[in-house]
Design a protein around this motif. Sequence first.
Motif, PDB file in Angstrom:
ATOM      1  N   LEU A  34      -8.245   3.873   1.351  1.00  0.00           N
ATOM      2  CA  LEU A  34      -7.675   2.441   1.615  1.00  0.00           C
ATOM      3  C   LEU A  34      -8.387   1.334   0.708  1.00  0.00           C
ATOM      4  O   LEU A  34      -7.505   0.335   0.831  1.00  0.00           O
ATOM      5  N   ARG A  35      -9.596   1.316   0.126  1.00  0.00           N
ATOM      6  CA  ARG A  35      -9.938   0.296  -0.636  1.00  0.00           C
ATOM      7  C   ARG A  35      -9.610   0.626  -2.045  1.00  0.00           C
ATOM      8  O   ARG A  35     -10.319  -0.322  -2.857  1.00  0.00           O
TER       9      ARG A  35
ATOM     10  N   ARG B 181      -8.952  -4.592  -0.088  1.00  0.00           N
ATOM     11  CA  ARG B 181      -7.844  -4.127   0.612  1.00  0.00           C
ATOM     12  C   ARG B 181      -6.775  -4.398  -0.124  1.00  0.00           C
ATOM     13  O   ARG B 181      -6.008  -5.419  -0.028  1.00  0.00           O
TER      14      ARG B 181
ATOM     15  N   THR C 295       2.082  -2.669   1.658  1.00  0.00           N
ATOM     16  CA  THR C 295       1.508  -2.688   2.880  1.00  0.00           C
ATOM     17  C   THR C 295       2.163  -4.220   3.384  1.00  0.00           C
ATOM     18  O   THR C 295       2.798  -4.572   2.601  1.00  0.00           O
TER      19      THR C 295
ATOM     20  N   GLN D 258      -5.789  -0.298   9.908  1.00  0.00           N
ATOM     21  CA  GLN D 258      -6.800  -1.372   9.871  1.00  0.00           C
ATOM     22  C   GLN D 258      -5.888  -2.841  10.061  1.00  0.00           C
ATOM     23  O   GLN D 258      -5.852  -3.702   9.411  1.00  0.00           O
TER      24      GLN D 258
ATOM     25  N   GLN E 223     -10.811   6.833   6.340  1.00  0.00           N
ATOM     26  CA  GLN E 223     -10.012   5.745   5.748  1.00  0.00           C
ATOM     27  C   GLN E 223      -9.285   6.156   4.546  1.00  0.00           C
ATOM     28  O   GLN E 223      -8.887   5.767   3.416  1.00  0.00           O
TER      29      GLN E 223
ATOM     30  N   THR F 288      -4.433 -10.827   3.064  1.00  0.00           N
ATOM     31  CA  THR F 288      -4.369  -9.058   3.259  1.00  0.00           C
ATOM     32  C   THR F 288      -4.687  -8.536   1.878  1.00  0.00           C
ATOM     33  O   THR F 288      -4.361  -7.474   1.963  1.00  0.00           O
TER      34      THR F 288
END
Length: 318
Positions: free
Chosen positions: A70-71, A28, A312, A289, A53, A23
Amino acid sequence: MSVRTLSATLALSATLLGLGASTASAARPSSYELPGDPGGSKFEGIGFDARTQTHYVSETTGGEIHRGQLRSGAAAEWLRGDGTDGRWTARGVNVDSQGRVYVAGGPNGIDHPGAPDLWVYDRDGRLLAALRTGVPNAFLNDLVIGPDGAAYVTNSNAPQVFRVAEQHGQWSIKTWADATGTIETATGFNLGGIVVSPDRKALVVAQGNVGKLWRFDLRTGKATAVDTAGANLVDADGLVQQGTSLWVVRNFSRVLSTLRLAPDGRTARLLSATPTDPDRVLTTAKLAQGRLLVVDSKFDEATAVPPYQVITMNPPRR
């Protein structure tokens, strides 16, 4: 906290919550860095726009709103605070299907009489509305977008839920439900986290100081207690719902509780209570996601010091 201690506790939390190398990748990141003030910053709410996102995080110390992709591992200040649009602090954040960002002001209107309690912005940061509830001592905590497209906002100082809506370009906020006589107001923060029930006919709301969940019928506004079979949910803060899975972020208890929520929201059964990082006080979260984006508030630090982060987690599923 030393780098070594931080690394150890993050590793412990990742192990407990099933966060693995798969993850955390260049695409990510496993955490997102937030900007902060030289004198220390604290954070609480998070919104997520699945279409772009993009995540939005509120800073309680000043009312700034930070935005990140998000990236990308780093967020940047999106909306200034310190009185901008009458905002000195901010709590819950959410995003509707049109990308409009709603910001709940917590005690903004209490600490600054006459100041707004809630703001709505478009994706470009243009102010659409700055609203006052007209209710004395209102502490607007968290919010959810309902099936009707309106935003529903909890009051932590009274058993009330407000409704924010737009019609023909005009914005309004009103007391949608008042459960006085049903929900007892206790010392501390009362109503907080809020989600829509799986059948989309009710709202499920956390009362963190006493560890209860409440169901508000969307048709009538009537509040009834959710039967949790005595599950310990003290310090319930942020709620995240997907299908019949309900995750409860329990801030100072440092636990992520996983429950199975009945489709109508009338019952919930505890499936697991997973310890989180002992060196973080986590507040609210959003699902993005397949991972939870969770705010590290820094509420346990008298003077907050970096790193300021959204972390996360892989949500436990049973």
